[in-house]
Design a protein around this motif. Structure first.
Motif, mmCIF file in Angstrom:
data_model
loop_
_atom_site.group_PDB
_atom_site.id
_atom_site.type_symbol
_atom_site.label_atom_id
_atom_site.label_comp_id
_atom_site.label_asym_id
_atom_site.label_seq_id
_atom_site.Cartn_x
_atom_site.Cartn_y
_atom_site.Cartn_z
ATOM 1 N N ARG A 31 0.850 -1.183 0.000
ATOM 2 C CA ARG A 31 0.000 0.000 0.000
ATOM 3 C C ARG A 31 0.888 1.236 0.000
ATOM 4 N NH1 ARG A 31 -1.539 -1.975 5.031
ATOM 5 N NH2 ARG A 31 -1.097 0.133 5.685
ATOM 6 N N ARG A 32 0.423 2.289 -0.653
ATOM 7 C CA ARG A 32 1.261 3.483 -0.764
ATOM 8 C C ARG A 32 1.395 4.229 0.558
ATOM 9 N NH1 ARG A 32 -1.921 5.368 -6.068
ATOM 10 N NH2 ARG A 32 -0.633 4.439 -7.681
ATOM 11 N N ASP A 33 0.505 3.984 1.495
ATOM 12 C CA ASP A 33 0.598 4.738 2.746
ATOM 13 C C ASP A 33 1.625 4.129 3.694
ATOM 14 O OD1 ASP A 33 -0.828 2.442 3.679
ATOM 15 O OD2 ASP A 33 -1.619 3.622 5.333
ATOM 16 N N GLU A 34 2.186 2.971 3.328
ATOM 17 C CA GLU A 34 3.036 2.260 4.270
ATOM 18 C C GLU A 34 4.366 2.942 4.529
ATOM 19 O OE1 GLU A 34 3.355 -2.238 4.146
ATOM 20 O OE2 GLU A 34 2.474 -1.769 2.217
ATOM 21 N N GLU A 35 4.920 3.506 3.476
ATOM 22 C CA GLU A 35 6.297 3.959 3.596
ATOM 23 C C GLU A 35 6.562 4.928 2.463
ATOM 24 O OE1 GLU A 35 10.521 3.843 4.324
ATOM 25 O OE2 GLU A 35 9.501 3.671 2.396
ATOM 26 N N LYS A 36 7.488 5.854 2.677
ATOM 27 C CA LYS A 36 7.734 6.903 1.691
ATOM 28 C C LYS A 36 8.053 6.375 0.292
ATOM 29 C CE LYS A 36 10.663 9.472 4.125
ATOM 30 N NZ LYS A 36 11.521 10.571 4.561
ATOM 31 N N ALA A 37 8.886 5.320 0.231
ATOM 32 C CA ALA A 37 9.302 4.830 -1.080
ATOM 33 C C ALA A 37 8.130 4.226 -1.837
ATOM 34 C CB ALA A 37 10.421 3.807 -0.940
ATOM 35 N N ARG A 38 7.085 3.808 -1.100
ATOM 36 C CA ARG A 38 5.943 3.200 -1.773
ATOM 37 C C ARG A 38 4.939 4.246 -2.266
ATOM 38 N NH1 ARG A 38 4.437 -2.342 1.458
ATOM 39 N NH2 ARG A 38 6.126 -3.564 0.576
ATOM 40 N N ALA A 39 5.096 5.497 -1.819
ATOM 41 C CA ALA A 39 4.122 6.529 -2.171
ATOM 42 C C ALA A 39 4.098 6.788 -3.673
ATOM 43 C CB ALA A 39 4.419 7.827 -1.427
ATOM 44 N N LYS A 40 5.172 6.407 -4.363
ATOM 45 C CA LYS A 40 5.241 6.661 -5.808
ATOM 46 C C LYS A 40 5.048 5.387 -6.606
ATOM 47 C CE LYS A 40 7.691 10.554 -4.712
ATOM 48 N NZ LYS A 40 8.460 11.689 -5.113
ATOM 49 N N GLU A 41 4.701 4.313 -5.931
ATOM 50 C CA GLU A 41 4.538 3.038 -6.614
ATOM 51 C C GLU A 41 3.316 3.096 -7.535
ATOM 52 O OE1 GLU A 41 5.573 0.616 -8.108
ATOM 53 O OE2 GLU A 41 6.532 -0.426 -6.446
ATOM 54 N N ARG A 42 3.402 2.394 -8.648
ATOM 55 C CA ARG A 42 2.281 2.309 -9.566
ATOM 56 C C ARG A 42 1.401 1.114 -9.220
ATOM 57 N NH1 ARG A 42 5.202 6.306 -10.656
ATOM 58 N NH2 ARG A 42 5.572 7.023 -12.763
ATOM 59 N N PHE A 43 0.187 1.079 -9.771
ATOM 60 C CA PHE A 43 -0.618 -0.144 -9.692
ATOM 61 C C PHE A 43 0.086 -1.264 -10.469
ATOM 62 C CE2 PHE A 43 -3.943 2.660 -8.290
ATOM 63 C CZ PHE A 43 -4.765 1.864 -7.526
ATOM 64 N N PHE A 44 0.532 -0.911 -11.679
ATOM 65 C CA PHE A 44 1.301 -1.857 -12.505
ATOM 66 C C PHE A 44 2.768 -1.430 -12.409
ATOM 67 C CE2 PHE A 44 -1.641 -3.870 -15.897
ATOM 68 C CZ PHE A 44 -2.707 -3.910 -15.019
ATOM 69 N N SER A 45 3.543 -2.156 -11.623
ATOM 70 C CA SER A 45 4.917 -1.740 -11.376
ATOM 71 C C SER A 45 5.874 -2.583 -12.210
ATOM 72 C CB SER A 45 5.205 -1.900 -9.888
ATOM 73 O OG SER A 45 6.536 -1.561 -9.609
ATOM 74 N N HIS A 46 6.561 -1.912 -13.098
ATOM 75 C CA HIS A 46 7.425 -2.592 -14.063
ATOM 76 C C HIS A 46 8.730 -3.055 -13.410
ATOM 77 C CE1 HIS A 46 10.484 -2.492 -17.326
ATOM 78 N NE2 HIS A 46 9.522 -3.068 -18.000
ATOM 79 N N ARG A 47 9.134 -4.290 -13.663
ATOM 80 C CA ARG A 47 10.406 -4.813 -13.156
ATOM 81 C C ARG A 47 11.249 -5.271 -14.335
ATOM 82 N NH1 ARG A 47 9.697 -4.774 -7.379
ATOM 83 N NH2 ARG A 47 7.907 -3.372 -7.374
ATOM 84 N N ASP A 48 12.531 -5.021 -14.256
ATOM 85 C CA ASP A 48 13.391 -5.411 -15.370
ATOM 86 C C ASP A 48 13.709 -6.903 -15.301
ATOM 87 O OD1 ASP A 48 15.373 -5.808 -13.484
ATOM 88 O OD2 ASP A 48 16.404 -3.915 -13.912
ATOM 89 N N GLU A 49 14.582 -7.367 -16.185
ATOM 90 C CA GLU A 49 14.815 -8.810 -16.244
ATOM 91 C C GLU A 49 15.468 -9.349 -14.974
ATOM 92 O OE1 GLU A 49 17.933 -9.986 -19.086
ATOM 93 O OE2 GLU A 49 18.056 -7.857 -19.601
ATOM 94 N N PHE A 50 15.994 -8.466 -14.128
ATOM 95 C CA PHE A 50 16.556 -8.939 -12.861
ATOM 96 C C PHE A 50 15.554 -8.771 -11.711
ATOM 97 C CE2 PHE A 50 19.996 -7.251 -15.518
ATOM 98 C CZ PHE A 50 20.660 -8.439 -15.770
ATOM 99 N N GLY A 51 14.330 -8.463 -12.055
ATOM 100 C CA GLY A 51 13.293 -8.306 -11.039
ATOM 101 C C GLY A 51 13.405 -6.990 -10.309
ATOM 102 N N GLN A 52 14.220 -6.086 -10.828
ATOM 103 C CA GLN A 52 14.471 -4.858 -10.090
ATOM 104 C C GLN A 52 13.537 -3.729 -10.496
ATOM 105 O OE1 GLN A 52 18.693 -4.102 -10.361
ATOM 106 N NE2 GLN A 52 19.081 -5.558 -8.729
ATOM 107 N N TRP A 53 13.336 -2.864 -9.550
ATOM 108 C CA TRP A 53 12.441 -1.721 -9.707
ATOM 109 C C TRP A 53 13.291 -0.500 -9.962
ATOM 110 C CZ3 TRP A 53 11.626 2.438 -6.006
ATOM 111 C CH2 TRP A 53 10.473 3.200 -6.229
ATOM 112 N N ASN A 54 13.030 0.196 -11.041
ATOM 113 C CA ASN A 54 13.765 1.414 -11.315
ATOM 114 C C ASN A 54 12.796 2.593 -11.229
ATOM 115 O OD1 ASN A 54 15.133 3.581 -12.285
ATOM 116 N ND2 ASN A 54 15.766 2.632 -14.218
ATOM 117 N N PRO A 55 12.938 3.421 -10.191
ATOM 118 C CA PRO A 55 11.951 4.493 -10.005
ATOM 119 C C PRO A 55 11.882 5.439 -11.197
ATOM 120 C CG PRO A 55 13.834 4.778 -8.511
ATOM 121 C CD PRO A 55 13.995 3.442 -9.169
#
Lengths: 301, 435
Positions: free
Chosen positions: A136-160
């Motif tokens: 949930r976006r309210d949990e923590e600052k870094a999650r406040a910008k998370e998308r509903f559909f969050s794209h991960r690269d081939e290493f499973g990593q999140w690039n803001p």
């Protein structure tokens, strides 16, 4: 005259159902990450609503650290049987045995950091292209910008910097080879919304969310439960306290709160008057100010 | 009060929700966006709203107190609450859309906090796309500037019906009524060219807390209520299109002896027995039942997610749309739209894209760029060859198969679209259909 408005809980419910249906239509092999915590339990309830009267059309993935609260495992097994669900268990012990993950040492070794490894291995093994998470976006600052559909690269990593803009509710789940998505259907829910919804829908929970007596040790302000994986330090003793859990992680890192709230009304009152976030009791977030963001980059939520 | 399920001590289910205070369960929801330029104090305002409504927790406050000290800030820097990512804290600016939550006993609020720099028009458009209301921040010392125009224009383009102009930093102009009125006059002169239904002006100081949550004694000449009471009471029940029955099919829902269509009501009030037409095929039928896991219902309205069953066995699938026969959308393969370009690779005429509209996906070509808007002067520029990132222009689009469109001014759901690059799969544009 009839008023055509929905309560905030009905709006959040409808939004989540919409997201579930989008994902199952846009992706080939979705799966739901199921921790046994209240957020994933609510998420599953919403998934059942999205496809009712049909079956939930994807499996649950539980990343089993081996350090679970027994109540969480009991609950998981009951749920799977009650609602005829498919369950995949990814084992952190399995990753350690294979040598892809290395156990922490010390008095209170946490397998929290290893979860990401097992999670990525399991997603790869089952070729999962969309993994639902209860973030949930309210949990923590870094999650406040998370998308509903969050794209991960081939290493499973999140690039803001590489997240797609989300306009209206037109979600874009197209991906290139080896990429996948994390999906957060309850992005817009707060801790309070989750509890209110549990009350409104009469959703069953693991009993450890309610007040009970348990032996705990106070370590740096965090009440850790007695467990086979925790070694007492010098001068430490377990004491029996009336406690409950606000979040549910591993026994090695999830702190209890002193509470006598033994029903939902009590819990909701407690959440309303609480002056600390639920993650304030998680020792894993406290390592540095940007701890969550760094773990996200590595493939944790 | 809780019962155990199946006599399993690990599981508890409440036997009745009656003990829970129902008043908090029946709040409504307001989504708003905030726009302002770098130093307008937007993050401070959001921090203030959350702080004064007690939505900030002690551990969050401690964390920002610590960071404020490290940075050498004089007071606790409330802006740090919303600036979530490391890069932002380092640069001291907000670079992406962040979502924030707070609630009062009257309403739950979702804030889309968007950065105000010129290069982030796309983020502002993103934040505005889901908002009922926009707060436009104006620095009381500087008055209406280019950025104010840009933010207001974007809000109107995205059809946000309610705008609150928060004239901030009133403490730095001695809470001057004269200065406030001048800004109000300038703003109204500017916005009259745009057309917005509901504009309110509030003199505030986010830093000192004047007129944010509580009415300020330092602005006795102002009687319009504090920002929060405006947010709590603004009427949003008519913000959805309740006239034109629209039900895009997201997914066929099947179970033993059951076939229905899952989707979200995107317009109108859909009732059992209503005559509907499936588009683009044109087959007519009537609504047999409206189903949810909680039981059958008689009618559904936006934005409810439901399953409908039909009285005729039609072979419908995702991407088709059920419309009430009395108000049908246009079936089009060529139409015009206002695009906001969001990608570093510019749009040029003749490019093909994937177009997503409701649950439908088609191949599309932009056949002409008809004009481009200079968002600072709000003048349109002709003879345009491309649209670059953060630029807004009117285009003509052709699609490989029909799309069931409404004008965006009529229906935000059936009037909006995105374009996706076929190779990178990135979302490259947001579009508002004009005709």
């Amino acid at each position: 005259m009839q008023s055509y408005t929905l309560t905030h809980l009905k709006q959040l419910e409808s939004e989540a159902i919409y997201v579930f249906r989008e994902v199952v239509s846009q992706f080939e092999r979705p799966a739901m990450l199921f921790s046994g915590g209240k957020d994933s339990i609510v998420m599953l309830h919403l998934a059942r609503k999205a496809f009712w009267p049909g079956k939930v059309p994807f499996p649950l993935i539980h990343v089993d650290t081996g350090h679970n609260f027994p109540e969480a495992i009991d609950y998981r097994d009951w749920l799977v049987e009650e609602y005829d669900l498919d369950l995949i268990v990814g084992s952190v012990q399995g990753s350690i045995d294979k040598g892809t993950a290395v156990e922490e040492t010390g008095t209170n070794p946490s397998r929290n950091g290893l979860q990401a490894i097992t999670l990525l291995e399991t997603l790869e093994e089952y070729n999962v292209d969309a993994a639902f998470g209860g973030g949930r976006r309210d949990e923590e600052k870094a999650r406040a910008k998370e998308r509903f559909f969050s794209h991960r690269d081939e290493f499973g990593q999140w690039n803001p910097k590489n997240q797609r803009p989300e306009l209206w509710t037109l979600y874009n789940g197209r991906y290139n080879d080896y990429e996948h998505f994390r999906i957060f259907p309850i992005s817009n829910w707060t801790e309070m919304d989750v509890w209110q919804y549990i009350a409104q829908e009469r959703i069953a929970l693991p009993s450890i969310y309610f007040a009970h007596k348990r032996k705990v040790v106070n370590r740096n302000g965090i009440l850790l439960a007695e467990s086979p994986w925790n070694t007492l330090l010098k001068d430490e003793v377990y004491e029996e306290k009336l406690i409950r859990y606000r979040t549910l992680g591993d026994m090695t890192c999830t702190g209890a709160v002193l509470s006598d709230a033994d029903d939902l009304a009590g819990i909701i009152q407690e959440v309303a008057s609480s002056r600390t976030t639920e993650r304030g009791n998680r020792s894993d977030d406290k390592r540095s100010e940007a701890a969550m963001e760094e773990r996200k980059l590595q493939g944790y939520f | 009060m809780s019962e155990t399920v199946l006599n399993n001590p690990s599981i508890k289910r409440e036997d009745s929700a009656s003990a829970v205070d129902q008043s908090y369960m029946n709040m409504d929801l307001l989504r708003f966006t905030t726009a302002g330029s770098v130093d307008d104090g937007k993050s401070t305002l959001i921090g203030r709203l959350m702080y004064d409504t007690k939505s900030i927790f002690e551990d969050q406050l401690e964390a920002i107190e610590k960071s404020s000290k490290t940075r050498g800030d004089e007071n606790v820097n409330l802006a740090l609450l919303t600036d979530g990512l490391k890069a932002e804290r380092e640069q001291g600016i907000t670079i992406d859309v962040a979502y924030r939550y707070f609630a009062t006993p009257k309403r739950k609020f979702i804030i889309a906090d968007t950065p105000g720099h010129i290069q982030y028009t796309r983020n502002m458009v993103t934040g505005a796309s889901t908002a009922n209301l926009a707060i436009v921040l104006v620095d009381a010392r500087n008055g209406v500037i280019e950025q104010t125009r840009r933010h207001t224009y974007i809000a109107s383009l995205l059809k946000i019906k309610h705008i609150i102009v928060a004239v901030n930093k009133m403490d730095l102009v001695d809470y001057s009524e004269e200065q406030f009125n001048k800004i109000k006059k300038d703003f109204l002169e500017m916005s009259s060219k745009i057309g917005i239904e509901d504009i309110r002006f509030i003199p505030i100081s986010a830093l000192k807390g004047d007129n944010v949550v509580d009415d300020s004694e330092r602005t006795p000449w102002y009687t319009g209520g504090a920002l929060l009471s405006n947010l709590e009471t603004v009427e949003i029940s008519n913000d959805h299109d309740l006239e034109n029955g629209r039900f895009p099919i997201q997914r066929v829902i099947e179970a033993e002896g059951f076939k229905g269509f899952g989707g979200r009501v995107d317009g109108g009030i859909i009732k059992v027995g209503d005559e509907v037409v499936a588009l683009p095929s044109g087959a007519k039928t009537t609504i047999k039942t409206i189903e949810t896991m909680d039981g059958k219902i008689e009618e559904a309205f936006p934005p409810m997610s439901v399953v409908v069953t039909l009285n005729d066995d039609l072979d419908l699938s995702r991407g088709e749309l059920l419309a009430k026969t009395d108000a049908q959308p246009e079936s089009a393969t060529e139409f015009t739209a206002t695009l906001c370009w969001m990608n570093k690779n510019a749009l040029s005429v003749g490019n093909k894209y994937i177009l997503r509209h409701t649950s439908n996906e088609v191949t599309a070509e932009v056949v002409s760029i008809d004009d481009k808007l200079d968002i600072n002067t709000m003048e349109s520029v002709n003879d345009v060859e491309d649209l670059k990132m953060n630029e807004i222009g009117k285009v003509t689009i052709k699609t490989s198969s029909p799309v069931m469109i409404d004008a965006y001014t009529k229906n935000r759901a059936t009037g909006s679209l995105i374009l996706i690059d076929e190779e990178s799969n990135e979302t490259v544009a947001a579009g508002m259909i004009t005709a």
